[in-house]
Design a protein around this motif. Structure first.
Motif, mmCIF file in Angstrom:
data_model
loop_
_atom_site.group_PDB
_atom_site.id
_atom_site.type_symbol
_atom_site.label_atom_id
_atom_site.label_comp_id
_atom_site.label_asym_id
_atom_site.label_seq_id
_atom_site.Cartn_x
_atom_site.Cartn_y
_atom_site.Cartn_z
ATOM 1 N N GLU A 19 -50.111 71.019 -38.830
ATOM 2 C CA GLU A 19 -49.080 71.683 -39.625
ATOM 3 C C GLU A 19 -48.119 72.492 -38.752
ATOM 4 O OE1 GLU A 19 -51.216 74.023 -42.477
ATOM 5 O OE2 GLU A 19 -51.958 72.244 -43.547
ATOM 6 N N GLY A 20 -48.362 72.489 -37.432
ATOM 7 C CA GLY A 20 -47.496 73.226 -36.523
ATOM 8 C C GLY A 20 -47.754 74.720 -36.503
ATOM 9 N N ARG A 21 -48.880 75.134 -37.002
ATOM 10 C CA ARG A 21 -49.237 76.556 -37.047
ATOM 11 C C ARG A 21 -50.038 76.895 -35.789
ATOM 12 N NH1 ARG A 21 -51.790 76.599 -42.893
ATOM 13 N NH2 ARG A 21 -52.301 78.751 -42.347
ATOM 14 N N PHE A 22 -49.340 76.754 -34.641
ATOM 15 C CA PHE A 22 -49.979 76.851 -33.337
ATOM 16 C C PHE A 22 -50.567 78.228 -33.053
ATOM 17 C CE2 PHE A 22 -46.698 73.451 -32.334
ATOM 18 C CZ PHE A 22 -47.591 72.409 -32.530
ATOM 19 N N ASP A 23 -49.861 79.274 -33.430
ATOM 20 C CA ASP A 23 -50.379 80.622 -33.147
ATOM 21 C C ASP A 23 -51.688 80.878 -33.890
ATOM 22 O OD1 ASP A 23 -48.306 81.176 -31.397
ATOM 23 O OD2 ASP A 23 -47.066 82.105 -32.949
ATOM 24 N N GLU A 24 -51.736 80.458 -35.144
ATOM 25 C CA GLU A 24 -52.968 80.628 -35.924
ATOM 26 C C GLU A 24 -54.096 79.784 -35.339
ATOM 27 O OE1 GLU A 24 -52.468 80.551 -40.329
ATOM 28 O OE2 GLU A 24 -50.349 80.284 -39.784
ATOM 29 N N ALA A 25 -53.761 78.578 -34.918
ATOM 30 C CA ALA A 25 -54.766 77.696 -34.333
ATOM 31 C C ALA A 25 -55.298 78.295 -33.041
ATOM 32 C CB ALA A 25 -54.171 76.314 -34.077
ATOM 33 N N LYS A 26 -54.410 78.880 -32.224
ATOM 34 C CA LYS A 26 -54.838 79.480 -30.965
ATOM 35 C C LYS A 26 -55.820 80.622 -31.199
ATOM 36 C CE LYS A 26 -51.631 81.040 -28.071
ATOM 37 N NZ LYS A 26 -50.485 81.119 -27.169
ATOM 38 N N VAL A 27 -55.546 81.446 -32.194
ATOM 39 C CA VAL A 27 -56.446 82.556 -32.531
ATOM 40 C C VAL A 27 -57.799 82.006 -32.987
ATOM 41 C CG1 VAL A 27 -56.840 84.457 -34.153
ATOM 42 C CG2 VAL A 27 -54.595 84.175 -33.079
ATOM 43 N N ALA A 28 -57.765 81.000 -33.844
ATOM 44 C CA ALA A 28 -59.012 80.410 -34.351
ATOM 45 C C ALA A 28 -59.817 79.781 -33.215
ATOM 46 C CB ALA A 28 -58.695 79.368 -35.418
ATOM 47 N N ILE A 29 -59.144 79.093 -32.299
ATOM 48 C CA ILE A 29 -59.833 78.474 -31.169
ATOM 49 C C ILE A 29 -60.492 79.548 -30.308
ATOM 50 C CG2 ILE A 29 -59.493 77.233 -28.992
ATOM 51 C CD1 ILE A 29 -57.270 75.625 -30.492
ATOM 52 N N ARG A 30 -59.760 80.617 -30.043
ATOM 53 C CA ARG A 30 -60.310 81.707 -29.222
ATOM 54 C C ARG A 30 -61.573 82.269 -29.868
ATOM 55 N NH1 ARG A 30 -56.261 85.591 -29.291
ATOM 56 N NH2 ARG A 30 -54.994 84.054 -28.236
ATOM 57 N N GLU A 31 -61.541 82.466 -31.173
ATOM 58 C CA GLU A 31 -62.703 83.010 -31.875
ATOM 59 C C GLU A 31 -63.882 82.043 -31.823
ATOM 60 O OE1 GLU A 31 -61.464 84.054 -35.833
ATOM 61 O OE2 GLU A 31 -60.067 85.574 -35.106
ATOM 62 N N VAL A 32 -63.604 80.767 -32.062
ATOM 63 C CA VAL A 32 -64.671 79.774 -32.083
ATOM 64 C C VAL A 32 -65.261 79.577 -30.689
ATOM 65 C CG1 VAL A 32 -65.144 77.326 -32.455
ATOM 66 C CG2 VAL A 32 -63.826 78.597 -34.134
ATOM 67 N N LYS A 33 -64.406 79.568 -29.667
ATOM 68 C CA LYS A 33 -64.910 79.383 -28.310
ATOM 69 C C LYS A 33 -65.763 80.558 -27.852
ATOM 70 C CE LYS A 33 -62.280 77.879 -25.055
ATOM 71 N NZ LYS A 33 -61.090 77.670 -24.221
ATOM 72 N N SER A 34 -65.601 81.710 -28.463
ATOM 73 C CA SER A 34 -66.475 82.830 -28.105
ATOM 74 C C SER A 34 -67.904 82.576 -28.593
ATOM 75 C CB SER A 34 -65.936 84.147 -28.670
ATOM 76 O OG SER A 34 -66.069 84.201 -30.071
ATOM 77 N N PRO A 40 -67.476 71.129 -25.444
ATOM 78 C CA PRO A 40 -66.238 70.540 -24.945
ATOM 79 C C PRO A 40 -65.281 70.103 -26.047
ATOM 80 C CG PRO A 40 -68.078 69.052 -24.557
ATOM 81 C CD PRO A 40 -68.648 70.340 -25.080
ATOM 82 N N ASP A 41 -65.757 69.901 -27.268
ATOM 83 C CA ASP A 41 -64.862 69.500 -28.362
ATOM 84 C C ASP A 41 -63.760 70.523 -28.597
ATOM 85 O OD1 ASP A 41 -66.244 67.156 -28.768
ATOM 86 O OD2 ASP A 41 -67.375 67.903 -30.497
ATOM 87 N N PHE A 42 -64.085 71.787 -28.470
ATOM 88 C CA PHE A 42 -63.073 72.811 -28.689
ATOM 89 C C PHE A 42 -62.091 72.886 -27.527
ATOM 90 C CE2 PHE A 42 -66.322 74.064 -31.735
ATOM 91 C CZ PHE A 42 -65.535 74.089 -32.878
ATOM 92 N N TYR A 43 -62.524 72.442 -26.360
ATOM 93 C CA TYR A 43 -61.598 72.336 -25.230
ATOM 94 C C TYR A 43 -60.620 71.186 -25.464
ATOM 95 C CZ TYR A 43 -64.323 75.836 -22.812
ATOM 96 O OH TYR A 43 -64.941 77.018 -22.476
ATOM 97 N N VAL A 44 -61.090 70.109 -26.082
ATOM 98 C CA VAL A 44 -60.211 68.990 -26.441
ATOM 99 C C VAL A 44 -59.140 69.481 -27.413
ATOM 100 C CG1 VAL A 44 -60.079 66.779 -27.668
ATOM 101 C CG2 VAL A 44 -61.967 67.215 -26.112
#
Length: 77
Positions: A19-34, A40-44
């Motif tokens: 959906e192009g909501r990159f900033d929200e996705a980046k925050v979610a990825i950071r939280e999940v990667k913690s 490695p799926d989250f790195y993909v």
């Protein structure tokens, strides 16, 4: 149950990216990667995010980190 929740999290982040909501996705990825820092799926997903944003160097760096976790991960090769 955990696998189902895991899939929902991944799908939700991928939907944000689509959906192009990159900033929200980046925050979610950071939280999940913690929590799933060795998955490695989250790195993909993160590498794809940076690639779509045109940050090719970051995409490559994140992909390389994912390969360190799993050298045979097909989506990171």
């Amino acid at each position: 149950m955990i696998e189902y929740q895991y899939k929902i999290i991944k799908d939700s982040i991928q939907q944000l990216i689509q959906e192009g909501r990159f900033d929200e996705a980046k925050v979610a990825i950071r939280e999940v990667k913690s929590i799933f820092q060795y998955d490695p799926d989250f790195y993909v997903i993160e590498a794809n995010l940076y690639y779509l944003k045109g940050s090719y160097g970051l995409a490559k760096a994140v992909g390389s980190r994912g390969l360190e976790l799993n050298v045979n991960h097909v989506e990171l090769l």
